[in-house]
Structures are given as C-alpha cells and as structure tokens.
Design a protein around this motif. Structure first.
Motif, PDB file in Angstrom:
ATOM      1  N   THR A 189       0.829  -1.207   0.000  1.00  0.00           N
ATOM      2  CA  THR A 189       0.000   0.000   0.000  1.00  0.00           C
ATOM      3  C   THR A 189       0.864   1.259   0.000  1.00  0.00           C
ATOM      4  OG1 THR A 189      -1.770  -1.183   1.121  1.00  0.00           O
ATOM      5  CG2 THR A 189      -1.826   1.206   1.274  1.00  0.00           C
ATOM      6  N   VAL A 203       0.245  10.147  -3.758  1.00  0.00           N
ATOM      7  CA  VAL A 203      -0.434  10.397  -2.490  1.00  0.00           C
ATOM      8  C   VAL A 203       0.567  10.510  -1.345  1.00  0.00           C
ATOM      9  CG1 VAL A 203      -1.868   9.204  -0.773  1.00  0.00           C
ATOM     10  CG2 VAL A 203      -2.681   9.447  -3.126  1.00  0.00           C
ATOM     11  N   ARG A 242      -3.387  13.792  -9.976  1.00  0.00           N
ATOM     12  CA  ARG A 242      -4.221  12.701  -9.453  1.00  0.00           C
ATOM     13  C   ARG A 242      -5.624  12.774 -10.040  1.00  0.00           C
ATOM     14  NH1 ARG A 242      -1.866  13.998  -4.247  1.00  0.00           N
ATOM     15  NH2 ARG A 242      -3.804  15.012  -3.632  1.00  0.00           N
ATOM     16  N   PHE A 274      -8.838   6.097  -8.611  1.00  0.00           N
ATOM     17  CA  PHE A 274      -8.653   5.300  -7.391  1.00  0.00           C
ATOM     18  C   PHE A 274      -9.903   4.482  -7.087  1.00  0.00           C
ATOM     19  CE2 PHE A 274      -5.860   8.950  -6.697  1.00  0.00           C
ATOM     20  CZ  PHE A 274      -4.710   8.365  -6.199  1.00  0.00           C
ATOM     21  N   PHE A 293     -10.747   2.601  -3.752  1.00  0.00           N
ATOM     22  CA  PHE A 293     -10.245   2.315  -2.408  1.00  0.00           C
ATOM     23  C   PHE A 293     -10.844   1.007  -1.882  1.00  0.00           C
ATOM     24  CE2 PHE A 293     -10.667   6.967  -2.883  1.00  0.00           C
ATOM     25  CZ  PHE A 293      -9.328   7.320  -2.838  1.00  0.00           C
ATOM     26  N   HIS A 315     -15.069   4.303   0.046  1.00  0.00           N
ATOM     27  CA  HIS A 315     -15.184   5.716   0.444  1.00  0.00           C
ATOM     28  C   HIS A 315     -16.185   6.464  -0.415  1.00  0.00           C
ATOM     29  CE1 HIS A 315     -12.310   5.553   3.596  1.00  0.00           C
ATOM     30  NE2 HIS A 315     -11.427   4.989   2.809  1.00  0.00           N
ATOM     31  N   PHE A 335     -19.701   8.593  -0.602  1.00  0.00           N
ATOM     32  CA  PHE A 335     -20.378   9.519   0.315  1.00  0.00           C
ATOM     33  C   PHE A 335     -21.797   9.024   0.573  1.00  0.00           C
ATOM     34  CE2 PHE A 335     -16.930  12.126  -1.039  1.00  0.00           C
ATOM     35  CZ  PHE A 335     -16.673  12.972   0.033  1.00  0.00           C
ATOM     36  N   ASP A 360      -7.122  -0.862  -4.638  1.00  0.00           N
ATOM     37  CA  ASP A 360      -6.590  -1.353  -3.373  1.00  0.00           C
ATOM     38  C   ASP A 360      -7.516  -2.455  -2.872  1.00  0.00           C
ATOM     39  OD1 ASP A 360      -5.004  -1.562  -1.152  1.00  0.00           O
ATOM     40  OD2 ASP A 360      -5.858   0.179  -0.130  1.00  0.00           O
ATOM     41  N   GLU A 365     -12.879  10.880   6.573  1.00  0.00           N
ATOM     42  CA  GLU A 365     -12.310   9.938   5.601  1.00  0.00           C
ATOM     43  C   GLU A 365     -12.753  10.289   4.193  1.00  0.00           C
ATOM     44  OE1 GLU A 365     -13.141   5.929   6.508  1.00  0.00           O
ATOM     45  OE2 GLU A 365     -11.522   5.801   7.984  1.00  0.00           O
ATOM     46  N   LYS A 366     -13.995  10.787   4.111  1.00  0.00           N
ATOM     47  CA  LYS A 366     -14.506  11.143   2.780  1.00  0.00           C
ATOM     48  C   LYS A 366     -13.756  12.358   2.226  1.00  0.00           C
ATOM     49  CE  LYS A 366     -17.633   7.960   3.260  1.00  0.00           C
ATOM     50  NZ  LYS A 366     -17.035   7.317   4.442  1.00  0.00           N
ATOM     51  N   ALA A 422     -10.626  11.102   1.054  1.00  0.00           N
ATOM     52  CA  ALA A 422     -10.797  10.459  -0.258  1.00  0.00           C
ATOM     53  C   ALA A 422     -10.852  11.515  -1.357  1.00  0.00           C
ATOM     54  CB  ALA A 422     -12.063   9.608  -0.254  1.00  0.00           C
ATOM     55  N   LEU A 423     -11.554  12.626  -1.058  1.00  0.00           N
ATOM     56  CA  LEU A 423     -11.616  13.718  -2.047  1.00  0.00           C
ATOM     57  C   LEU A 423     -10.216  14.250  -2.329  1.00  0.00           C
ATOM     58  CD1 LEU A 423     -14.671  15.977  -1.073  1.00  0.00           C
ATOM     59  CD2 LEU A 423     -14.441  14.486  -3.046  1.00  0.00           C
ATOM     60  N   LYS A 424      -9.426  14.358  -1.256  1.00  0.00           N
ATOM     61  CA  LYS A 424      -8.045  14.833  -1.420  1.00  0.00           C
ATOM     62  C   LYS A 424      -7.266  13.864  -2.306  1.00  0.00           C
ATOM     63  CE  LYS A 424      -5.838  17.514   2.195  1.00  0.00           C
ATOM     64  NZ  LYS A 424      -5.162  17.423   3.491  1.00  0.00           N
ATOM     65  N   ALA A 425      -7.424  12.569  -2.035  1.00  0.00           N
ATOM     66  CA  ALA A 425      -6.711  11.564  -2.826  1.00  0.00           C
ATOM     67  C   ALA A 425      -7.141  11.630  -4.282  1.00  0.00           C
ATOM     68  CB  ALA A 425      -6.975  10.172  -2.249  1.00  0.00           C
ATOM     69  N   ILE A 426      -8.433  11.829  -4.497  1.00  0.00           N
ATOM     70  CA  ILE A 426      -8.944  11.876  -5.872  1.00  0.00           C
ATOM     71  C   ILE A 426      -8.379  13.086  -6.608  1.00  0.00           C
ATOM     72  CG2 ILE A 426     -11.054  12.284  -7.231  1.00  0.00           C
ATOM     73  CD1 ILE A 426     -12.514  10.536  -5.133  1.00  0.00           C
ATOM     74  N   PRO A 439      -4.135  11.837   2.488  1.00  0.00           N
ATOM     75  CA  PRO A 439      -4.824  10.865   1.632  1.00  0.00           C
ATOM     76  C   PRO A 439      -4.289   9.442   1.848  1.00  0.00           C
ATOM     77  CG  PRO A 439      -4.111  12.753   0.350  1.00  0.00           C
ATOM     78  CD  PRO A 439      -3.546  12.929   1.716  1.00  0.00           C
ATOM     79  N   PHE A 440      -3.029   9.376   2.273  1.00  0.00           N
ATOM     80  CA  PHE A 440      -2.436   8.057   2.515  1.00  0.00           C
ATOM     81  C   PHE A 440      -3.212   7.303   3.603  1.00  0.00           C
ATOM     82  CE2 PHE A 440       1.044   5.634   4.795  1.00  0.00           C
ATOM     83  CZ  PHE A 440       1.077   4.594   3.883  1.00  0.00           C
ATOM     84  N   ILE A 487      -6.242   7.165   3.947  1.00  0.00           N
ATOM     85  CA  ILE A 487      -7.399   6.520   3.326  1.00  0.00           C
ATOM     86  C   ILE A 487      -6.998   5.129   2.830  1.00  0.00           C
ATOM     87  CG2 ILE A 487      -9.111   6.730   1.455  1.00  0.00           C
ATOM     88  CD1 ILE A 487      -9.204   8.830   3.805  1.00  0.00           C
ATOM     89  N   PHE A 488      -5.794   5.033   2.275  1.00  0.00           N
ATOM     90  CA  PHE A 488      -5.310   3.722   1.829  1.00  0.00           C
ATOM     91  C   PHE A 488      -5.080   2.801   3.019  1.00  0.00           C
ATOM     92  CE2 PHE A 488      -4.146   6.078  -2.016  1.00  0.00           C
ATOM     93  CZ  PHE A 488      -4.601   5.212  -2.979  1.00  0.00           C
ATOM     94  N   ARG A 489      -4.547   3.389   4.060  1.00  0.00           N
ATOM     95  CA  ARG A 489      -4.223   2.560   5.235  1.00  0.00           C
ATOM     96  C   ARG A 489      -5.474   2.089   5.969  1.00  0.00           C
ATOM     97  NH1 ARG A 489       0.863   5.195   8.274  1.00  0.00           N
ATOM     98  NH2 ARG A 489      -0.535   6.951   8.417  1.00  0.00           N
ATOM     99  N   SER A 490      -6.602   2.847   5.801  1.00  0.00           N
ATOM    100  CA  SER A 490      -7.803   2.490   6.543  1.00  0.00           C
ATOM    101  C   SER A 490      -8.317   1.129   6.102  1.00  0.00           C
ATOM    102  CB  SER A 490      -8.881   3.539   6.341  1.00  0.00           C
ATOM    103  OG  SER A 490      -9.395   3.465   5.041  1.00  0.00           O
TER     104      SER A 490
END
Lengths: 233, 378
Positions: A50, A59, A86, A92, A94, A98, A100, A171, B284-285, B288-292, B372-373, B375-378
């Motif tokens: 990961t 990220v 990105r 992505f 996840f 995630h 909403f 993921d 978390e959402k 996720a938006l940040k990651a996107i 955002p990382f 979110i991956f770890r969650s």
C-alpha cells in the motif's frame, strides 16, 4: 500491451519514524509498468504494497527515489499540480470504496468531474453514462448504502473511470466480496477497463484473482522479491 | 451554483439530523442574542421617551445630568442667557418632575408631570381627544393615553383629580410615540401651572429646549452654553448620554452584555460541536476527495461554505423567531420594550459569522491535516 512504460519507479524508499523508531516500509524499489497491462502487487501484510501504491499514485511522498508517470516525475510537481495530476491521470478504487453516504450513487460518480470544475448538470449526465457501463443505471438515485458490496465496488469503479484516467489503482478490490462477485468485478476490469491507453495496478491478497494479472509483482519486507506471469501463476 | 459548492451543500443538508442540530444551535444563539439586545434597545428607547416625544432639537442642562428623569434645576438667568446666544431662534423652559395625585376613587398614584412653555407649548403631544388649547383652561392637564393610563382610572376629558391639594382636570388625551420606562402615567400641563401646583425647589427649569436657526449653528450654541457652565446636547446627543448612563453606570448594560456573550457561547458550543462532529464523520470522505484530486483550498471553500450557509439560515430563523416572539409579546403587553434595530441585526450577523468562522476553522484544520495516505491505510 504497449511497450511504452506508463510508470517508472526508481529506487523508491519510504520510512516512517526517526532514530530508533525508524521503520522502512519500502526499500529501493524499482520497476516499470506498461500501458495495456494489469500489474498485481502482492505480498503479506506489512510488505509495503500500500505504501508503494501511494507513492506511485502521488499520495505519499517517498524519502528517496522518483516516480515517472508517462515520463513526468510526479514528485517534482507542486502540491496543486500533483492534485491535478491525481485528478486527471489517476483513478482510485479504495478498499472501503469511500463513497459519500449522503449523496446519491450518481452524485458519487460525478465527484471527479465536479472537482474538474465541470458544471453540475453536465457532470451528472456524464456520470450516468458510466453508471450504465457498470450496469447500475437503475440505481442512480439510491444512496450507496442501499447497494450491495459488489454494487458499491462498481460505483467506486465508475467514479474512478469517469475521469478517463491513464492509471487505475485498485486497493484490495475483492477483499470484501464473495468469490463470484470478485470474479465478476475482475472480468469487468479486464474486459471494460483495461485498454492500450491505460495501466492498471492492483494491490491484493486474494489469490483467487491472480489469473487476471498480466504480471504479478511480489513484495516482502518492503522489497520486490520477484515477478510472476499472472496467467501462468 | 458552482459544482463544488453544490456538492458541499448536498453533503451538508442531506445529513438531516446533523444539519437540523446545527440550525437549532445557531437559531437558538441568534434568537437569544437578538432578543437580549432588542430588549436592551427597547429599554434605552423608553429611557429616552421624553426626549423623543418632546422632539426639541437642542437640550440645555446641567453637566451632571445623567438621564432625563434626574434633571438638575437650572437658574432662570440661564434661560435668558441662552435666548441671547447668536443662532438661537427661540428657547423655552421645560418643567419635568413627579407628583402624587389623588384619584376620584381615593387612590394615590405617582405621575410624571411635564410643564410646557406657556407661550409656545413646544413639544406638546398630538391629542387624540380634546384640543391642545384647552391646556390653558383652569386646572387643565392632558393625560397620555398609553398602557399606564389605567393607573389613573382611564380618565376622560372632564375627569377630576387632586394634585398637591389642587384640583386637576383632564382636558384631553394625547398619544406619544414612546411611552416611559418606569410604568408611571404622564400628565402634560403648562410650565406655570406645573411650578404652581407641584412643590418645587428654588429653581424650576429642568431643561431649556432650544430651536436653532439652522443645524449649522448648533456647534456654536453648544460652545457658548459650555462657557456658561452648562451643556447643550442635540436630541441624539442626549439620547446617547442616557444610553451611556444605562449601559455603563447602572449595571444593566453589563448584565445584557454578559447574557449576550453567554448566548453567543451557547450557540458557538452547540454549532461548533455539531459541525466538528459532522466533519469528523466525513473526515475519511474528505481524505478520499483529497486523494482523488481535490485541492486544499477547494476543501476549505467547501467547509467554509457549509458553515456560512448554516449560519445564514440559522440567522434568518433566529431573527424570524425573535420577531415572532416580540410581536406576540407586544400583542399581549403593548408596552413591552423590545426593538429589533438594524444595529441589533448587524451585531447578531457579525456574531453568527464569528460562530461560522470558528466552527469552520475547527473543521478546516482537521480536514487539512488528514493525509490521503490514511485513506489507503484504513
């Protein structure tokens, strides 16, 4: 598969903590992934999959090394440029999707378009097309929580696809799905998501889906320990 | 609406429970703040009722006067001196005092007596029954028709009473724009009758009412009155002086301020806590938006919009609720003293925007910190 490298990772290293607490998550990882390829990253928990995926997708900043996507070193980009990268280049999906819960399914799918400053109506219209592709057009107005796990996975997939990214990151896409649903999702990815203009990276533990990989990159203790051909695995 | 704002809007209002709690908190805070300040404003207006009702442009008084009810008698020569000031069109004396009247049924009642200049009747109220000229009749008084008039037994023209062993007769009923603060009925008569009927000190002029030739000469009149050892205040200036007295010298202002601050803190804690919970649940959402690909400033924009939108809606509801409550109270108690003024509304708006600012700041800090990382770890 095209011979052109979509991703070029060079000596990627990431550690967390400092001093005696310093722990290496990824050590000197170099590899290439190609357009038209599905590359699986597999390994036991804590092997750095990961972390590696996060560094490749812009990220998580590596401590050492570089990542070039289509020839651009993404970690040389400014923060806003990286966010744009990105948004425009990476899709992505996840592990926990995630989505909403307070938005409808179609609104969830439209999010990347809205972030691209497309107006609301156009975004919803385009999202509807992608919901149709993943076979969920009839559930467009439902909240995601009313959908099954497999359907939520498809919504997340549609959300990742809607911005037509060159790089798709999954993921653990089948971790919370039963075998049949997982295979259906993988078939869909193989047949509808993969293209010559796209590279797909999948982090997974699930050996039931290894057959879908073009290549499998095995990791252990933050290092690559080898590659396998997925279909012959 | 911009797509990102619409997204923020939907994330906010679709979470009906949280949104309702947020609005209740802000509405409640605004209601309390507007109510408190409106009551205070109403009290201040009533405290200045004599100044407002008489309407004179300039008031001359002893410098130690703090409010209209505590006048300090002025020597007669001051009236002559003021009349001789260049720029004064005319100046008249005003008697202001209280007296005990004995009603026809034998009941005693305190009243405020205003004695108007015999020649000009400057500042006389509008009569709704009778004629103002009748004030020159023998023993004549004009009663103000407000909620306090019942304390005089709802007199009509011709009603008699005793005032300091003198006979008094009501010759008219008047209406005034603002009734007094202390719930005491008001009687108007002439200056000469007032000082004749009511036990007085050596000097009897409570205030000198001045009509300047133009507004431009007011500063010079004030200057010359100051040289006499007295002060000349404009109507607004006198009202401000009265307001300052109640604000700073009676404890009333401090109490209202404390209650307003408490209202603000209650609103801030309810809405801040609710908004913070809302952000935490969606953290978390947002990650996720940040990651996107959402940029930090876009997330700030979204959160600030959500907080401000809630604040503005809560503000509208709070002001509306306050207006309804005040209207209902005034229907029940016509002299209920509460005024929603533009100042009150502006004050509440500023306070509610501060609530929005603090609430969103708490949320923004949290959202900007999330990686955002994670979110991956969650």
């Amino acid at each position: 598969m095209r011979s052109e490298a979509a991703i070029s990772a060079n000596e990627l290293t990431k550690w967390f903590g400092e001093g005696t607490l310093k722990t290496f998550a990824v050590r000197e990882v170099s590899f290439q992934a190609y357009f038209g390829e599905i590359l699986f990253i597999v390994g036991p928990s804590g092997s750095g999959k990961t972390t590696l995926l996060s560094m490749i997708s812009g990220v998580l900043r590596p401590n050492v090394g570089s990542v070039a996507i289509e020839g651009v070193d993404i970690w040389q980009l400014a923060p806003d440029q990286l966010a744009d990268f990105r948004l425009n280049k990476v899709g992505f999906v996840f592990q926990d999707y995630h989505l909403f819960p307070r938005l409808t399914t179609i609104e969830n799918v439209a999010i990347p378009l809205i972030l691209r400053k497309k107006n609301w109506e156009e975004s919803i219209e385009e999202a509807a097309r992608y919901l149709e592709i993943v076979g969920l057009k009839n559930k467009a107005e439902l909240p995601p929580m009313k959908l099954s796990g497999g359907e939520q996975q498809r919504v997340a997939l549609a959300r990742a696809l809607v911005s037509q990214p060159d790089l798709m990151i999954f993921d653990e896409p089948t971790a919370s799905l039963d075998g049949d649903t997982g295979r259906r999702i993988m078939n869909f990815i193989k047949n509808n998501v993969l293209s010559d203009q796209r590279c797909i990276l999948i982090v997974t533990h699930d050996n039931r889906i290894f057959e879908y990989a073009d290549r499998i990159m095995k990791m252990e203790d933050g290092r690559i320990i080898g590659f396998d051909n997925g279909r012959s695995h | 609406m911009n797509g990102i704002l619409k997204l923020a809007f939907k994330l906010l209002v679709n979470d009906k429970g949280k949104y309702a709690a947020l609005l209740v908190g802000i509405t409640f805070a605004v209601f309390l703040m507007v109510q408190m300040t409106s009551i205070f404003s109403g009290i201040l207006t009533k405290a200045s009722s004599t100044v407002i009702n008489l309407g004179a442009q300039v008031w001359v008084m002893d410098p130690a006067v703090t409010n209209v009810a505590s006048s300090i008698p002025l020597p007669t020569y001051v009236l002559d001196a003021v009349r001789s000031i260049n720029g004064v069109k005319y100046a008249v004396p005003l008697y202001s005092g209280s007296a005990l009247v004995k009603l026809e049924n034998g009941v005693f009642q305190f009243v405020t007596v205003l004695g108007l200049d015999d020649n000009s009747l400057l500042g006389h109220p509008e009569l709704i029954e009778g004629k103002i000229e009748d004030i020159y009749a023998e023993n004549a008084f004009v009663a103000v028709q407000d909620t306090e008039i019942s304390k005089l037994g709802n007199p009509r023209p011709g009603t008699e009473f005793e005032i300091n062993d003198h006979r008094g007769v009501i010759v008219g009923l008047a209406k005034v724009s603002v009734s007094g603060l202390f719930g005491i009925p008001t009687l108007y008569t002439t200056y000469s009758r007032a000082i004749q009927y009511i036990p007085s000190t050596r000097f009897t002029i409570a205030y000198i009412l001045v009509e300047p030739k133009s507004n431009d000469v007011i500063p010079s009149i004030q200057d010359q009155v100051r040289q006499l050892g007295y002060v000349a205040l404009t109507k607004q200036g006198f009202m401000q002086k009265i307001a300052d007295y109640y604000k700073y010298q009676t404890g009333l202002g401090t109490n209202i301020l404390i209650m307003t601050v408490v209202s603000f803190l209650v609103g801030l804690s309810i809405s801040g806590q609710t908004f913070y919970t809302f952000i935490l649940e969606n953290l978390e959402k947002f990650g996720a938006l940040k990651a996107i690909g959402a940029k930090g400033n876009e997330l700030v924009y979204m959160i600030f919009f959500q907080a401000t939108f809630s604040a503005i809606i809560g503000y509208g509801l709070g002001v509306g609720l306050c207006a309804v409550v005040i209207t209902l109270a005034k229907l029940r108690i016509p002299e209920y003293s509460a005024n929603i003024t533009f100042t009150t509304l502006a004050f509440a708006l500023v306070m509610v925007l501060i609530i929005a600012g603090i609430s969103s700041y708490i949320g923004i800090r949290k959202v900007l910190k999330i990686e955002p990382f994670d979110i991956f770890r969650s």
